[in-house]
Design an enzyme around this catalytic site. Structure first.
Site, short mmCIF file in Angstrom:
data_model
loop_
_atom_site.label_atom_id
_atom_site.label_comp_id
_atom_site.label_asym_id
_atom_site.label_seq_id
_atom_site.Cartn_x
_atom_site.Cartn_y
_atom_site.Cartn_z
N ASP B 335 40.37 24.54 76.47
CA ASP B 335 40.66 24.07 77.82
C ASP B 335 39.52 24.42 78.77
O ASP B 335 38.74 25.34 78.53
CB ASP B 335 41.96 24.68 78.35
CG ASP B 335 41.94 26.19 78.30
OD1 ASP B 335 41.43 26.74 77.30
OD2 ASP B 335 42.40 26.83 79.25
N GLU B 336 39.45 23.66 79.82
CA GLU B 336 38.59 23.96 80.97
C GLU B 336 37.14 24.27 80.61
O GLU B 336 36.59 25.29 81.01
CB GLU B 336 39.18 25.12 81.76
CG GLU B 336 40.53 24.79 82.39
CD GLU B 336 41.00 25.88 83.34
OE1 GLU B 336 41.28 25.53 84.51
OE2 GLU B 336 41.08 27.05 82.94
#
Lengths: 583, 576
Positions: B335-336
């Site tokens: 993620d991210e």
């Protein structure tokens, strides 16, 4: 800002003058390797060092029923706490002899613990243990504050103490408290004692105990035992006279006043279990279908208001007041007076008759106040009421029956506006603005059957349904200036503030973490302020100190919640934002 | 809704006893309840009988079921729970119940995704043996929990004359806990697993590492924890992990590890600075726009997919973690991934200057790591970003749906739909509904937001995912909202998540419970009654009682109402 300026400059002892007079700066913005929460007014520490605490270290103090107990407690604590700060203070341990003595001197041993008592103190810890540390205070209560400060300067194993320092300390506001509601949900006595202990660690001095409400009446009163027998949640959910005495005495040993609140005439549904005849609208559904908000019976589930037109209530109320005043020695007595709901009185036939003869609801409240306030003041009590008694838009009393010398008002609505209205009317005020100081906000509503949480995905959840949303962060609390918008004269009427934990969604399981460290934030703001010597808000600088202090509270058994990842403490400044806030 | 049907049939025995009058799933309020509410709870004449002092539970011998049986036996004999509202049950004069007999059709089924958790329980009113039947030992554990919740009072009594047939709607029902931002003691993790089992949740998704600390001690890469943990006392050793995993087995709770990468890896740089880009940089420099941040929050650092050394370390990490955690699911994060954190690295700058893209860099990383993880017989869970991120994402062709599950956290049902429409199985952790940390304000320091003049609207309090998600918000969320039946089949279940910027031991229990209980019921038997109406109102009193029981069992669940509301049913409702 109109901070209350205290006229009492603690005279520095000759010794400390000699040591420190060469270079006394203003209140320093320097970051010290070890800190005290709340930050002292003056903390001079030109060459931060530390010395060992001798294993034979002793504290000498004049005998005093409560101070002696406190001194013994602190002696044990400094010798055995062995606190390891999250980040080892970069302090040189000098080879000087260990510290042997802390000598406490008190000017006036007889001052009782009461509103406005002098809590100032001065503490000197020499850089060599061949000289004694000295703590001087006007009162035993100031000495307790100084002992707390001393304890926070001790750390590590073997115990060492910050040395070569001088602290002179005095609170900005005299009234620094916490409201806890023990009616919506019950808290055992052990929780209350732990609360008082933590209150004292933070140099707060008032536990405002909102004991009863419509939901339960946990307090066992000798003259009115039925109230708790029928109104408490259960046999094991009561406070006996012994319990109260324990809390009050514990408070004295920690320099914390216990101010009782028996809320009336509203918020008294629980009284109806024992005395149904004196309570209007008891056990009714709080807000019937088809009824407008103005026609509710209570502002939340749990209806019931004392009926001021029923002669019987004054028997009961006087018994209650007398017992409570006997059990709680403090000179403040909180008599509630908030949220009187028109319709709850209006459903009562006697009230209807009164109104039909052109009487008003406000007159009914005036009767109640006129019949109870003089009795409470006759017991040598100053009465605290919630602001509603003066400021409610519908049901309120004439200021003429609230003598400002006997009455203090506690504000909770409309932030600084109501504070100003209260002081402009000549009353002293305690600030508990729900916009800043309500610790229960931000957890949604507690009502059952609430369809607002059953909207199609994508619906704006708004503020989450708690009436006083959002959650008040520690910074929100820290930054609030309780004398905002007041002149210097008006500010003098602001006695201080109280954060409040209403317990619809709180009990033992969350007491510590809902209160701490957010109450610590108020603790510092009301003790030494929320600004540095340049007048700038110091919330950014306070963050790391509060992280450390929160950690120390946890290691002392107070389950304070974390405010940041531990990483932020290890990397000072790296968790800041440097972007301007755009609303 | 994809109601999965139980695969077993009623015993003819019970059919004879009970078939005379089998209603639909009843909306009747019973004097004693089970949380989560069973699929079928048939109790025509609520009564109770004593539990014999020599009550026993018989079950087939099984490494994990046997300790569970022993534990439940002790519990039912000693808990002596007194409900807040005394159940209005007649105590029958029938002989006390002396035995619960457990039969398991298949004692060999391992605890894995999709294992059959159904069971049926009959407690006769005559004192004849109670019968618990399950396909697997894990279903038997669920049934034992149900049985334990039917026992109360001192001396122990048990609800009788009842038949329960129970099966979860969703196979994956979990809690994610982040142990990197702040550390939790092993005791906390065990208590979490215990509480999950009470709520019939079955997955502890352990977000072990992040940019802030690397607490897990890996045999092949010991430096990561030695330098990246918060401190000597804030590590998870191999023995600690084994303790948690074994404990999970005894409670029927799978432990799914997450080692987030390639982003959220700043803590790796303490041991291996050369493989981490932008480590220890200020997260969002003054004068720079949000797209130029180095991380979405303080704590920077991303593995550099262009550095060969990265893969040495990653393979050691994956290998060790897969060895320590036997579960078939391995969460690999993803993620991210923040553009600027990679862009500051010279090797990446060179790559980009030759018309390479950041997404290609992520593809290199996924291509080099995903096959290795799957080679260890693991199904890989990624956060949705790997597919749906606006800037840095990989081609679906690199993510074989048979090996990859995606966990959604943004945009509520919209992203769930995007994922299933791409053919992937999904685990739902929508931050709009399932993030337990929301609503406590922002944790960054020096935030002038909280220093506005009085009267300034406070909005939602500046928590990025504010407001606080109430138990009702969680309870009411339909994780298959807007999906057709075929799409719904790809929704494996959900996980509430506690990110730990503002949480640690001191608040773990009340932040998680009873809100995770709300999800537990919604994913087990649903959030609607037999008429299809949301049952949150009816659930309130049951949840109050259940929360209270959890507290007496040592789980510090927070209160949802004044006790008064429990004692005055309906009086705390709103009818507006």
């Amino acid at each position: 800002m109109g901070y209350t300026i205290l006229s009492f400059p603690l005279p520095l002892s000759v010794v400390s003058l000699f040591i420190f007079c060469f270079s006394i700066p203003g209140i320093s913005a320097v970051r010290y390797p070890i800190n005290v929460w709340p930050k002292p007014t003056t903390f001079l520490w030109t060459h931060p060092q530390a010395i060992l605490l001798s294993p034979n270290f002793t504290i000498s103090n004049p005998y005093h029923r409560y101070l002696t107990t406190a001194a013994n407690r602190y002696l044990r604590q400094v010798l055995t706490e062995h606190h390891q700060p999250l980040f080892k203070p970069p302090l040189n341990l000098t080879s000087a002899p260990p510290l042997q003595f802390l000598i406490i001197t008190i000017t006036d041993l007889t001052s009782p613990l009461t509103h406005g008592v002098d809590e100032s103190y001065a503490l000197t810890i020499p850089s060599s243990g061949s000289t004694n540390a000295t703590l001087s205070a006007h009162t035993a209560w100031g000495a307790m504050r100084g002992l707390e400060t001393f304890s926070q300067l001790v750390y590590s194993k073997p115990a060492i103490v910050a040395s070569g320092l001088y602290i002179s300390d005095v609170p900005l506001f005299m009234h620094r408290g916490i409201v806890l509601d023990t009616s919506r949900n019950y808290y055992p006595v052990e929780d209350l004692l732990r609360l008082v202990k933590a209150v004292s660690m933070n140099k707060l001095n008032v536990f405002h105990w909102h004991i009863t409400d419509s939901h339960s009446f946990p307090l066992v009163l000798p003259s009115e035992p039925e109230l708790a027998e029928k109104g408490a949640y259960g046999e094991e959910m009561k406070y006996t006279a012994d319990d109260v005495n324990r809390v009050v005495e514990f408070g004295m040993e920690y320099g914390v006043r216990i101010v009782p609140e028996i809320d009336m005439p509203a918020h008294t549904g629980s009284w109806a279990e024992a005395h149904p005849e004196i309570v209007t609208c008891a056990n009714m559904f709080w807000w019937p279908a088809e009824a407008k908000w103005a026609d509710r019976f209570a502002s939340e589930p749990g209806t019931g208001q004392l009926n001021p037109l029923s002669p019987k209530i004054y028997e009961v109320v006087k018994n209650v007041v007398k017992d409570v005043a006997t059990m709680f020695p403090d000179s403040f007595y909180h008599a509630g007076g908030d949220e009187i709901i028109p319709n709850c009185w209006k459903v009562d036939p006697s009230v209807q008759t009164f109104l039909s003869m052109n009487g008003t609801l406000s007159q009914i409240l005036e009767m109640f106040v006129n019949s109870t306030l003089p009795y409470i003041t006759s017991l040598n009590r100053t009465v605290v009421y919630w602001e509603d008694v003066l400021l409610d838009p519908i049901i309120k009393v004439s200021p003429s029956i609230l003598p400002p010398e006997n009455v203090i008002l506690q504000t909770w609505n409309k932030g600084p506006n109501n504070t100003k209205r209260v002081v402009a009317s000549g009353y002293r005020v305690i600030v508990s603005s729900s916009d800043f100081y309500y610790l229960d906000c931000g957890h949604g509503g507690f009502l059952g059957n609430d369809s607002q949480y059953d909207q199609p995905p994508g619906t704006d959840p708004g503020n989450g349904g708690s009436w006083c949303e959002p959650f008040k962060t520690w910074q929100t609390i820290y930054n609030y200036d309780i004398t905002y918008g007041l002149s210097e004269t008006e500010s003098k009427l602001v006695l201080g503030g109280e954060v409040a934990l209403w317990s619809e969604q709180a009990d033992s399981t969350v007491m510590d973490s809902r209160i701490w460290p957010r109450a610590s934030a108020m603790g510092e703001a009301l003790w030494s302020g929320n600004r540095d010597e340049t007048g700038k808000k110091r919330y950014a600088e306070a963050t790391n100190r509060l992280n450390e202090w929160r950690y120390r509270m946890v290691s002392r058994g107070i389950g304070a919640e974390p405010i940041q990842p531990l990483w932020c403490m290890k990397n000072p400044g790296m968790c800041n934002t440097v972007q301007p806030f755009v609303s | 809704m994809d109601y999965r049907k139980p695969s077993f049939s009623f015993f003819s025995f019970f059919t004879i006893i009970l078939c005379s009058n089998i209603p639909q799933i009843s909306a009747v309020e019973y004097p004693i309840n089970v949380w989560p509410k069973p699929t079928t709870f048939f109790w025509p004449n609520p009564q109770a009988i004593l539990l014999a002092g020599n009550f026993t539970i018989s079950a087939p011998e099984h490494r994990y079921l046997t300790p569970a049986v022993d534990r439940y036996l002790r519990q039912v004999l000693m808990e002596h729970h007194l409900p807040l509202v005394n159940p209005p049950l007649n105590l029958k004069s029938a002989p006390p119940l002396t035995a619960l007999v457990i039969t398991v059709a298949d004692v060999n089924s391992p605890l894995t995704h999709g294992v059959n958790e159904s069971y049926s329980l009959a407690v006769p009113s005559s004192g004849e043996n109670a019968i618990l039947t399950a396909q697997t030992v894990w279903g038997a554990m669920r049934g034992l929990e149900t049985f334990s919740q039917l026992v109360y009072s001192s001396p122990s009594s048990v609800a009788c004359g009842l038949y329960i047939s129970d099966v979860p709607l969703f196979m994956h029902r979990g809690i994610m806990l982040d142990t990197s931002r702040n550390y939790y003691g092993v005791k906390d993790l065990l208590r979490l697993v215990k509480a999950m089992s009470m709520n019939k949740l079955n997955v502890f998704h352990w977000h072990i590492t992040d940019s802030h600390s690397f607490p897990v001690v890996l045999p092949s890469e010991p430096e990561l924890a030695r330098k990246g943990a918060y401190g000597e006392s804030m590590k998870y050793t191999a023995a600690d992990v084994r303790n948690v995993v074994e404990f999970g087995m005894e409670y029927g709770v799978r432990v799914v590890p997450e080692i987030d990468m390639p982003a959220h890896t700043g803590s790796w740089a303490e041991a291996y600075p050369e493989i981490v880009t932008c480590a220890n940089m200020f997260w969002w420099p003054a004068e720079s726009d949000w797209p130029n941040r180095l991380a979405a929050e303080p704590g920077t650092g991303q593995l550099n997919p262009l550095h060969p050394k990265t893969y040495q370390v990653v393979k050691n990490v994956v290998h060790d973690v897969a060895t320590m955690f036997p579960d078939q699911l391995y969460h690999a994060g993803a993620d991210e991934v923040v553009p600027n954190c990679w862009k500051v690295d010279p090797s990446i700058q060179t790559f980009l200057s030759k018309n390479g893209t950041l997404s290609q860099i992520l593809e290199i990383f996924v291509n080099t790591t995903l096959p290795y993880i799957t080679s260890l017989n693991r199904t890989v869970v990624y956060w949705e970003d790997v597919l749906l991120d606006a800037e840095i994402k990989v081609s679906p062709s690199l993510l074989p749906p048979e090996n990859v599950i995606l966990q959604t956290w943004n945009n509520g049902p919209n992203n769930t739909k995007k994922i299933v429409d791409s053919g992937y199985r999904v685990i739902v952790s929508s931050s709009d509904f399932y993030y337990l940390d929301c609503g406590h304000g922002d944790f960054v320091g020096n935030n002038s937001k909280y220093n506005q003049p009085p009267g300034t609207p406070q909005g939602d309090g500046d928590s990025w995912c504010g407001p606080f998600k109430t138990w009702q918000t969680i309870y009411n969320y339909d994780i298959t909202y807007g999906l057709n039946e075929a799409e719904s089949k790809l929704v494996l279940g959900g996980e509430v998540a506690l990110w730990s910027e503002q949480a640690d031991s001191t608040v773990m229990d009340p932040r998680i419970w009873p809100r995770a209980s709300a999800m537990a019921e919604a994913l087990w038997s649903g959030n609607r009654d037999e008429t299809g109406k949301s049952r949150y109102a009816e659930a309130t009193d049951r949840l109050n009682e259940w929360r209270y029981r959890m507290v007496t069992r040592g789980i510090y669940a927070e209160p949802i109402q004044p006790l008064w509301c429990v004692k005055n049913p309906g009086m705390c409702n709103t009818v507006h």
